[in-house]
Design a protein around this motif. Sequence first.
Motif, PDB file in Angstrom:
ATOM      1  N   LEU A 196     -10.635  29.586 -39.589  1.00 31.79           N
ATOM      2  CA  LEU A 196      -9.983  28.682 -40.549  1.00 31.79           C
ATOM      3  C   LEU A 196      -8.977  27.784 -39.832  1.00 31.79           C
ATOM      4  O   LEU A 196      -8.878  26.589 -40.116  1.00 31.79           O
ATOM      5  CB  LEU A 196      -9.282  29.473 -41.662  1.00 31.79           C
ATOM      6  N   MET A 197      -8.219  28.363 -38.888  1.00 28.90           N
ATOM      7  CA  MET A 197      -7.249  27.553 -38.139  1.00 28.90           C
ATOM      8  C   MET A 197      -7.952  26.538 -37.241  1.00 28.90           C
ATOM      9  O   MET A 197      -7.418  25.458 -36.981  1.00 28.90           O
ATOM     10  CB  MET A 197      -6.328  28.455 -37.320  1.00 28.90           C
ATOM     11  N   ALA A 198      -9.152  26.885 -36.748  1.00 27.56           N
ATOM     12  CA  ALA A 198      -9.930  25.922 -35.963  1.00 27.56           C
ATOM     13  C   ALA A 198     -10.310  24.730 -36.850  1.00 27.56           C
ATOM     14  O   ALA A 198     -10.221  23.572 -36.439  1.00 27.56           O
ATOM     15  CB  ALA A 198     -11.184  26.589 -35.389  1.00 27.56           C
ATOM     16  N   MET A 199     -10.683  25.030 -38.101  1.00 28.47           N
ATOM     17  CA  MET A 199     -10.998  23.955 -39.051  1.00 28.47           C
ATOM     18  C   MET A 199      -9.770  23.094 -39.322  1.00 28.47           C
ATOM     19  O   MET A 199      -9.837  21.859 -39.311  1.00 28.47           O
ATOM     20  CB  MET A 199     -11.510  24.554 -40.363  1.00 28.47           C
ATOM     21  N   ILE A 200      -8.631  23.748 -39.559  1.00 32.12           N
ATOM     22  CA  ILE A 200      -7.394  23.006 -39.827  1.00 32.12           C
ATOM     23  C   ILE A 200      -7.065  22.097 -38.643  1.00 32.12           C
ATOM     24  O   ILE A 200      -6.702  20.934 -38.812  1.00 32.12           O
ATOM     25  CB  ILE A 200      -6.237  24.001 -40.127  1.00 32.12           C
ATOM     26  N   GLY A 201      -7.238  22.624 -37.429  1.00 32.04           N
ATOM     27  CA  GLY A 201      -6.985  21.821 -36.231  1.00 32.04           C
ATOM     28  C   GLY A 201      -7.918  20.627 -36.126  1.00 32.04           C
ATOM     29  O   GLY A 201      -7.514  19.547 -35.690  1.00 32.04           O
ATOM     30  N   ALA A 202      -9.169  20.816 -36.538  1.00 31.12           N
ATOM     31  CA  ALA A 202     -10.149  19.727 -36.467  1.00 31.12           C
ATOM     32  C   ALA A 202      -9.729  18.553 -37.346  1.00 31.12           C
ATOM     33  O   ALA A 202      -9.909  17.398 -36.994  1.00 31.12           O
ATOM     34  CB  ALA A 202     -11.532  20.230 -36.881  1.00 31.12           C
ATOM     35  N   PHE A 203      -9.160  18.865 -38.517  1.00 34.16           N
ATOM     36  CA  PHE A 203      -8.742  17.797 -39.438  1.00 34.16           C
ATOM     37  C   PHE A 203      -7.357  17.248 -39.094  1.00 34.16           C
ATOM     38  O   PHE A 203      -7.110  16.057 -39.214  1.00 34.16           O
ATOM     39  CB  PHE A 203      -8.723  18.305 -40.888  1.00 34.16           C
ATOM     40  N   LEU A 204      -6.431  18.129 -38.704  1.00 37.38           N
ATOM     41  CA  LEU A 204      -5.030  17.713 -38.583  1.00 37.38           C
ATOM     42  C   LEU A 204      -4.591  17.424 -37.152  1.00 37.38           C
ATOM     43  O   LEU A 204      -3.525  16.859 -36.938  1.00 37.38           O
ATOM     44  CB  LEU A 204      -4.096  18.791 -39.187  1.00 37.38           C
ATOM     45  N   GLY A 205      -5.394  17.835 -36.163  1.00 37.63           N
ATOM     46  CA  GLY A 205      -4.977  17.640 -34.771  1.00 37.63           C
ATOM     47  C   GLY A 205      -4.071  18.771 -34.297  1.00 37.63           C
ATOM     48  O   GLY A 205      -3.619  19.586 -35.095  1.00 37.63           O
ATOM     49  N   LEU A 210      -0.391  23.379 -34.783  1.00 37.37           N
ATOM     50  CA  LEU A 210       0.636  24.251 -34.206  1.00 37.37           C
ATOM     51  C   LEU A 210       1.783  24.450 -35.199  1.00 37.37           C
ATOM     52  O   LEU A 210       2.306  25.557 -35.357  1.00 37.37           O
ATOM     53  CB  LEU A 210       1.157  23.624 -32.902  1.00 37.37           C
ATOM     54  N   LEU A 211       2.136  23.365 -35.898  1.00 34.29           N
ATOM     55  CA  LEU A 211       3.182  23.470 -36.928  1.00 34.29           C
ATOM     56  C   LEU A 211       2.731  24.429 -38.034  1.00 34.29           C
ATOM     57  O   LEU A 211       3.508  25.278 -38.487  1.00 34.29           O
ATOM     58  CB  LEU A 211       3.471  22.080 -37.509  1.00 34.29           C
ATOM     59  N   THR A 212       1.467  24.323 -38.436  1.00 32.49           N
ATOM     60  CA  THR A 212       0.900  25.228 -39.439  1.00 32.49           C
ATOM     61  C   THR A 212       1.030  26.681 -38.974  1.00 32.49           C
ATOM     62  O   THR A 212       1.432  27.562 -39.737  1.00 32.49           O
ATOM     63  CB  THR A 212      -0.595  24.908 -39.672  1.00 32.49           C
ATOM     64  N   PHE A 213       0.708  26.895 -37.706  1.00 35.65           N
ATOM     65  CA  PHE A 213       0.784  28.235 -37.115  1.00 35.65           C
ATOM     66  C   PHE A 213       2.206  28.807 -37.226  1.00 35.65           C
ATOM     67  O   PHE A 213       2.386  29.982 -37.510  1.00 35.65           O
ATOM     68  CB  PHE A 213       0.355  28.154 -35.646  1.00 35.65           C
ATOM     69  N   PHE A 214       3.210  27.937 -37.031  1.00 35.97           N
ATOM     70  CA  PHE A 214       4.586  28.427 -37.038  1.00 35.97           C
ATOM     71  C   PHE A 214       5.187  28.575 -38.433  1.00 35.97           C
ATOM     72  O   PHE A 214       6.061  29.409 -38.636  1.00 35.97           O
ATOM     73  CB  PHE A 214       5.485  27.514 -36.189  1.00 35.97           C
ATOM     74  N   ILE A 215       4.732  27.762 -39.404  1.00 32.35           N
ATOM     75  CA  ILE A 215       5.374  27.881 -40.724  1.00 32.35           C
ATOM     76  C   ILE A 215       4.644  28.836 -41.667  1.00 32.35           C
ATOM     77  O   ILE A 215       5.260  29.374 -42.577  1.00 32.35           O
ATOM     78  CB  ILE A 215       5.595  26.499 -41.416  1.00 32.35           C
ATOM     79  N   SER A 216       3.345  29.092 -41.416  1.00 33.49           N
ATOM     80  CA  SER A 216       2.606  29.997 -42.317  1.00 33.49           C
ATOM     81  C   SER A 216       3.211  31.394 -42.422  1.00 33.49           C
ATOM     82  O   SER A 216       3.258  31.957 -43.510  1.00 33.49           O
ATOM     83  CB  SER A 216       1.143  30.100 -41.884  1.00 33.49           C
ATOM     84  N   PRO A 217       3.644  31.990 -41.295  1.00 32.38           N
ATOM     85  CA  PRO A 217       4.165  33.364 -41.384  1.00 32.38           C
ATOM     86  C   PRO A 217       5.324  33.520 -42.354  1.00 32.38           C
ATOM     87  O   PRO A 217       5.491  34.574 -42.951  1.00 32.38           O
ATOM     88  CB  PRO A 217       4.620  33.664 -39.956  1.00 32.38           C
ATOM     89  N   GLY A 239      -5.345  33.893 -45.135  1.00 35.32           N
ATOM     90  CA  GLY A 239      -5.889  32.548 -45.335  1.00 35.32           C
ATOM     91  C   GLY A 239      -5.045  31.652 -46.240  1.00 35.32           C
ATOM     92  O   GLY A 239      -4.753  30.511 -45.878  1.00 35.32           O
ATOM     93  N   PRO A 240      -4.632  32.164 -47.427  1.00 38.96           N
ATOM     94  CA  PRO A 240      -3.861  31.310 -48.330  1.00 38.96           C
ATOM     95  C   PRO A 240      -2.565  30.776 -47.706  1.00 38.96           C
ATOM     96  O   PRO A 240      -2.137  29.666 -48.030  1.00 38.96           O
ATOM     97  CB  PRO A 240      -3.533  32.239 -49.500  1.00 38.96           C
ATOM     98  N   TYR A 241      -1.969  31.553 -46.790  1.00 39.12           N
ATOM     99  CA  TYR A 241      -0.709  31.090 -46.181  1.00 39.12           C
ATOM    100  C   TYR A 241      -0.967  30.050 -45.110  1.00 39.12           C
ATOM    101  O   TYR A 241      -0.155  29.146 -44.904  1.00 39.12           O
ATOM    102  CB  TYR A 241       0.084  32.288 -45.661  1.00 39.12           C
ATOM    103  N   LEU A 242      -2.116  30.170 -44.434  1.00 36.10           N
ATOM    104  CA  LEU A 242      -2.520  29.111 -43.508  1.00 36.10           C
ATOM    105  C   LEU A 242      -2.757  27.820 -44.286  1.00 36.10           C
ATOM    106  O   LEU A 242      -2.389  26.731 -43.842  1.00 36.10           O
ATOM    107  CB  LEU A 242      -3.785  29.518 -42.744  1.00 36.10           C
ATOM    108  N   VAL A 243      -3.351  27.955 -45.481  1.00 37.97           N
ATOM    109  CA  VAL A 243      -3.602  26.789 -46.329  1.00 37.97           C
ATOM    110  C   VAL A 243      -2.283  26.145 -46.758  1.00 37.97           C
ATOM    111  O   VAL A 243      -2.116  24.926 -46.665  1.00 37.97           O
ATOM    112  CB  VAL A 243      -4.450  27.192 -47.556  1.00 37.97           C
ATOM    113  N   ILE A 244      -1.328  26.969 -47.206  1.00 39.10           N
ATOM    114  CA  ILE A 244      -0.014  26.435 -47.602  1.00 39.10           C
ATOM    115  C   ILE A 244       0.633  25.732 -46.410  1.00 39.10           C
ATOM    116  O   ILE A 244       1.139  24.617 -46.510  1.00 39.10           O
ATOM    117  CB  ILE A 244       0.917  27.558 -48.119  1.00 39.10           C
ATOM    118  N   GLY A 245       0.581  26.392 -45.246  1.00 40.88           N
ATOM    119  CA  GLY A 245       1.166  25.811 -44.025  1.00 40.88           C
ATOM    120  C   GLY A 245       0.507  24.486 -43.670  1.00 40.88           C
ATOM    121  O   GLY A 245       1.189  23.519 -43.299  1.00 40.88           O
TER     122      GLY A 245
END
Length: 267
Positions: A196-205, A210-217, A239-245
């Motif tokens: 899922l994070m690979a997908m997020i990276g594909a869309f967001l760069g 990386l910001l998503t990675f740090f704020i999701s927790p 997954g839902p927290y990665l989505v929120i991030g």
Amino acid sequence: MFIQDEWLVKTFFFIFGSMIGSFLNVCIVRWPQDKSVISPGSHCVKCQTPIHWYDNIPLISYLLLGGKCRVCKAPFSIRYFFIELLTAFVFLAFYSYFGLTFLLIPYLVMVSGFIVATFVDLEHRIIPDEVSIGGMILGLVFSLMIPQLHGTNIWWQGLLFSAVGVLVGGGSIYLMGMLGEWLFKKEAMGGGDVKLMAMIGAFLGWKLALLTFFISPFFGAIVGIIEKIRTKDNTIAYGPYLVIGALISLFMGERLILCLLFGYRLF
Ligand SMILES: [Zn+2]
């Protein structure tokens, strides 16, 4: 554009969103069971009666039928109605934010994937590959076709930034999972979260991934503690927290990075 036209477009996106939401409902139910989302058509899970098109109108049919099957009166989950309504409002919000631009299309695809990932993960603790892997491929293709997603006009740069996003997004969660396994001697992150994070990276760069990675927790931790007290279950759907991030990164990321790194005011 006249005010009336603007309302017309907004109404269109709301209705369009509810229709997509109706399809996402099918994906949420069938992908975890490895069933086709094309055929068979919608049917009542209790009495197997096919649902006619006039009983399958997003939002409206649920209200008219009182959330029950027309034939056997078995209740349909309120989740169907909720996801149609949620998707309708999400599409309206994305249109209002991005306007009628090329960016709107990939972001609507991305957020549709987010909705499926969230509800499947909450129920089954998995994220379907159709969303994560499929979404990652779509993210790469969109980045090639619409490099403006990554702030450039050159197609190969868009593709490159997207690919780096895949590596950094997926890699960050993968490394954290390795670290967690080493520290706690049990699986900490599922493979679904990595994809899922690979997908997020594909869309967001890579920066916003990386910001998503740090704020999701932060969101995961708050809910995780509540869940732990409530259910005594150690596993949480991450997954839902990665989505929120990812959504916070999309809408506020640039400002958040300036605020965190250079002390700019957030609001
Ligand atoms: Zn029925």
